[in-house]
Design a protein around this motif. Sequence first.
Motif, PDB file in Angstrom:
ATOM      1  N   LEU A  34     -17.902 -44.766  22.433  1.00 14.62           N
ATOM      2  CA  LEU A  34     -17.108 -43.532  22.844  1.00 14.62           C
ATOM      3  C   LEU A  34     -15.913 -43.795  23.574  1.00 14.62           C
ATOM      4  O   LEU A  34     -14.855 -43.417  23.441  1.00 14.62           O
ATOM      5  CB  LEU A  34     -17.894 -42.838  23.689  1.00 14.62           C
ATOM      6  N   CYS A  35     -15.814 -44.796  24.450  1.00 10.49           N
ATOM      7  CA  CYS A  35     -15.011 -45.495  25.175  1.00 10.49           C
ATOM      8  C   CYS A  35     -13.846 -45.670  24.625  1.00 10.49           C
ATOM      9  O   CYS A  35     -12.538 -45.878  24.828  1.00 10.49           O
ATOM     10  CB  CYS A  35     -15.263 -46.097  26.321  1.00 10.49           C
ATOM     11  N   ALA A  36     -14.159 -46.689  23.209  1.00  6.60           N
ATOM     12  CA  ALA A  36     -13.135 -47.390  22.423  1.00  6.60           C
ATOM     13  C   ALA A  36     -12.362 -46.304  21.815  1.00  6.60           C
ATOM     14  O   ALA A  36     -11.224 -46.565  21.732  1.00  6.60           O
ATOM     15  CB  ALA A  36     -13.976 -48.367  21.593  1.00  6.60           C
ATOM     16  N   ARG A  37     -13.232 -45.201  21.447  1.00  4.96           N
ATOM     17  CA  ARG A  37     -12.365 -44.268  20.489  1.00  4.96           C
ATOM     18  C   ARG A  37     -11.387 -43.594  21.518  1.00  4.96           C
ATOM     19  O   ARG A  37     -10.345 -43.273  20.974  1.00  4.96           O
ATOM     20  CB  ARG A  37     -13.584 -43.322  19.988  1.00  4.96           C
ATOM     21  N   THR A  38     -11.768 -43.113  22.596  1.00 12.53           N
ATOM     22  CA  THR A  38     -10.717 -42.533  23.333  1.00 12.53           C
ATOM     23  C   THR A  38      -9.524 -43.400  23.815  1.00 12.53           C
ATOM     24  O   THR A  38      -8.440 -42.963  24.040  1.00 12.53           O
ATOM     25  CB  THR A  38     -11.570 -41.855  24.662  1.00 12.53           C
ATOM     26  N   MET A  39     -10.096 -44.696  24.102  1.00  9.91           N
ATOM     27  CA  MET A  39      -8.817 -45.661  24.396  1.00  9.91           C
ATOM     28  C   MET A  39      -8.066 -45.863  23.242  1.00  9.91           C
ATOM     29  O   MET A  39      -6.594 -45.841  23.424  1.00  9.91           O
ATOM     30  CB  MET A  39      -9.647 -46.931  24.678  1.00  9.91           C
ATOM     31  N   ALA A  40      -8.418 -45.762  22.045  1.00  8.07           N
ATOM     32  CA  ALA A  40      -7.724 -45.956  20.827  1.00  8.07           C
ATOM     33  C   ALA A  40      -6.652 -45.101  20.782  1.00  8.07           C
ATOM     34  O   ALA A  40      -5.566 -45.018  20.328  1.00  8.07           O
ATOM     35  CB  ALA A  40      -8.349 -46.230  19.750  1.00  8.07           C
ATOM     36  N   ALA A  41      -7.048 -43.658  21.078  1.00  6.93           N
ATOM     37  CA  ALA A  41      -6.421 -42.359  20.790  1.00  6.93           C
ATOM     38  C   ALA A  41      -5.260 -42.226  22.011  1.00  6.93           C
ATOM     39  O   ALA A  41      -4.347 -41.659  21.561  1.00  6.93           O
ATOM     40  CB  ALA A  41      -7.434 -41.292  20.903  1.00  6.93           C
ATOM     41  N   ARG A  42      -5.253 -43.040  22.858  1.00  2.00           N
ATOM     42  CA  ARG A  42      -4.521 -42.863  24.006  1.00  2.00           C
ATOM     43  C   ARG A  42      -3.435 -44.156  24.221  1.00  2.00           C
ATOM     44  O   ARG A  42      -2.927 -44.383  25.108  1.00  2.00           O
ATOM     45  CB  ARG A  42      -5.010 -42.632  25.241  1.00  2.00           C
ATOM     46  N   TYR A  43      -3.463 -45.409  23.318  1.00  3.79           N
ATOM     47  CA  TYR A  43      -3.097 -46.358  23.447  1.00  3.79           C
ATOM     48  C   TYR A  43      -1.540 -46.407  23.852  1.00  3.79           C
ATOM     49  O   TYR A  43      -1.032 -47.142  24.580  1.00  3.79           O
ATOM     50  CB  TYR A  43      -3.102 -47.275  22.172  1.00  3.79           C
ATOM     51  N   PHE A  44      -0.805 -45.247  23.207  1.00  4.64           N
ATOM     52  CA  PHE A  44       0.462 -45.325  23.316  1.00  4.64           C
ATOM     53  C   PHE A  44       1.028 -44.778  24.699  1.00  4.64           C
ATOM     54  O   PHE A  44       2.422 -44.717  24.777  1.00  4.64           O
ATOM     55  CB  PHE A  44       1.024 -44.338  22.203  1.00  4.64           C
ATOM     56  N   LEU A  45       0.222 -44.303  25.509  1.00  7.85           N
ATOM     57  CA  LEU A  45       0.426 -43.919  26.913  1.00  7.85           C
ATOM     58  C   LEU A  45       0.854 -45.124  27.839  1.00  7.85           C
ATOM     59  O   LEU A  45       1.453 -44.765  28.777  1.00  7.85           O
ATOM     60  CB  LEU A  45      -0.547 -43.049  27.463  1.00  7.85           C
ATOM     61  N   HIS A  46       0.330 -46.141  27.455  1.00 10.67           N
ATOM     62  CA  HIS A  46       0.493 -47.384  28.223  1.00 10.67           C
ATOM     63  C   HIS A  46       1.823 -47.983  28.295  1.00 10.67           C
ATOM     64  O   HIS A  46       2.530 -48.127  27.502  1.00 10.67           O
ATOM     65  CB  HIS A  46      -0.601 -48.435  27.890  1.00 10.67           C
TER      66      HIS A  46
END
Length: 780
Positions: free
Chosen positions: A506-518
């Motif tokens: 679950l955490c990996a999926r949400t992290m991948a969805a927001r990678y571009f914010l970093h």
Amino acid sequence: MNLNTNRIFHKLQRDGRILIRCGREEGAELSFGFRIRLQTGEAYTEQDFAGAEARVLQKNEEVRSYAYCYRHPQMLATLQMDLYPQEGAVEWAIQLENLSSGPLELAEIVLAEGELASMGRTGINGPWRALNAGLQSTDMHAGIEVLEPGPSHYFDSFTLLHQPEGKGRSILLGCCSFESYFPHLLVQAEAGYERLHLSVANKLEQLILPSCSAVATEKAVMIMGDHDHDRLLRLYMERVCREMQPASGFRTPPTGWLSWYYYYGTVTEQHILENVQELRKFSHIAPEYVVIDAGWFLETGFGDWEPNSKFPHGMKWLAERITEAGYKPGLWFSPLLADAGSRLVSEHPDWLLTSNGLPVAGMNPNGSDVLELHEKNNIKFALDLTNPEVLEHLRWLFHRAVHEWGFRYIKLDFLVRSLFTDQGTHSSLEREQIYYPGTTTARAYRNAMKVIREAAGADCFILGCAAPLFTSMGNMIDANRMTPDITRRNYTVGQDRPSAWELVKLCARTMAARYFLHGTAGFNDPDVLVIRGHEPEGISDDYTPTLDEARVWAGVVALSGGLLFYNDKLSGLEEERRPIVSQLFPVGPGAAVPVDFFHPDAPELWKLAVEGPGGERRVILGLFNWEDHAKDMAVPLEAIGYPEGEELHGMELWTQEYISGINELRFHNVMPHSMRLLALRPSAGHPQLTGTDMHFTQGWAEFASEQWDQEQQTLELMWKPGYTRRGCIHLHLPQSYCHREADSNARLLGRVGSVMTLCQEEPGEALWVKFRAEPQEPQG
């Protein structure tokens, strides 16, 4: 009025709607109008206004700007549109002026209401996929959705639509400013996928617009492109940053140790002191901060931010002990809420936000799995962020924490609960918004956060947790959590709990969805590195990942490029898991891009481009098997940016296995719930560094330079100043060097095929290997 270029075309149609096209034959087109909705239920579209008057504002190669004025006896709607032909982008906003003699009670302005259709012969021909970035940082619904025909799909702020069939077109649609309102989108697919029905809206939160005054929406944006999702997301974030002006004074993500996921709310002063001493024994980790999470404040709950009996010497004394040990102290708060049983509520009931004469409950946490037992029956009320006394209280609270107590890192939690209650899912229209008198919810929140930042100062690192992703942008927070909690404590015997693996996925999926914010909206926080294989002492949380599962979570944290906070009690960590911690320190050079970003489950292939010590282009590759069974996997090298025919080679971090391939890398029998973490580079035709066992980048963190001297037949690696860990160094040898003898100032551990492995145990600035000339063939 028409605009026609190779990239974008737009037209004001006779019915007042606007048509936008991208491409000539195989592109897509969006036809849309707008809608003004009053609180009485009445609604007006562009067809209820007189025909639009068009004006050209500016024209040049980069941008072309237009204004369209729609008149109605009660109101004037002006749609200003900017087109960026070279980028395939359009931006627009609507200003509404009240022309009537009395006030207008506004409920909503829909900036775009229309249809997205395909042009050309190929049609759409299959399900679109859409990015759900979510409203707030711990949202569990972030990820990729498949747009099946029928129901509308809800998205906060924006979405990225992708049609995988045919040419793989992608379209980004939403808003790029978030100063005053929380934009949302609705997308509905027709049967046959010939059209998508779209709506981009700003709820105006019961706005009363006086006569002869005006209100403006947030700025909408649409960007059309091909399959390159990363390019579209970067173009989008450039626009968001231009509007929201993020301004953190920190240039690298922080590292540290945090108490929550081992001690939860049972944390004591002694626990902190013990772990500070343990950290000093692990010199290769060297975290910057030590953060005391929830559990330090009075048992009366949120609002009473004084140390409880478990911290007998007080927070200033403990901050001093942490500082003396060489670390910067950090502290957890939930400052925008107050427990019903707190002293704050008893002494300052007028500080609470009310609705219909009753306090507004941001949280009603019966059954919540993130709160301590003594808090679980306490409703948490929202403070009135428009009350000057509340704002002065926040100013005093954080000035004391930073400038009097000495804390240098502040974690702010449950921020979204001052904006939306816990009634309903945040990622839906059914959520319950909190309203503030005389202003919008977003403005009240941003003003309160600015007060906190001013009180804490620019050199205090502020992390937002459960914070709105885009409305928090600006000089307010330095980083935002991007995932739900990686573990959850059990309070009820036999409680149905997600497994460790389910939480990792679950955490990996949400992290991948927001990678571009970093690196744009601040730093991403993937949540804490928890890799223990046992539950904490005396606490049940069902988080006992296998070694492979722990490595998967470590890979996600490493490839996020964001905050790196360790959590486990180091003295109790299993021996085989200890290397994982040091292999992640220091933080890597950036966020990896999920190559298969639109995977409906979780991306399997993550790519991080780095510059190696010799200045060459390298790729750190994460290959994930999210399945419950072993499988063979392949990576087309073209997908990670390498041309056809180029030979790659590298090492896998966890197994130290040598990998090579041309055009494709193949991996046989990748075990379930596991990942491969590889460092890859093209062959140079001479001996070169191919990997290490010291850091997940296998060279970027360890070495400052790599030089090959052709005349001396010598490879030299210069260690980075300050990097003290030593371990195995792997060199790749072309065939002509595989059997040559070599001298080195490092110890040779062996050769297997084309890989030479060395270890330099003695301190030194450089590691060198000199190869001898091949023996001459005997002459006849």
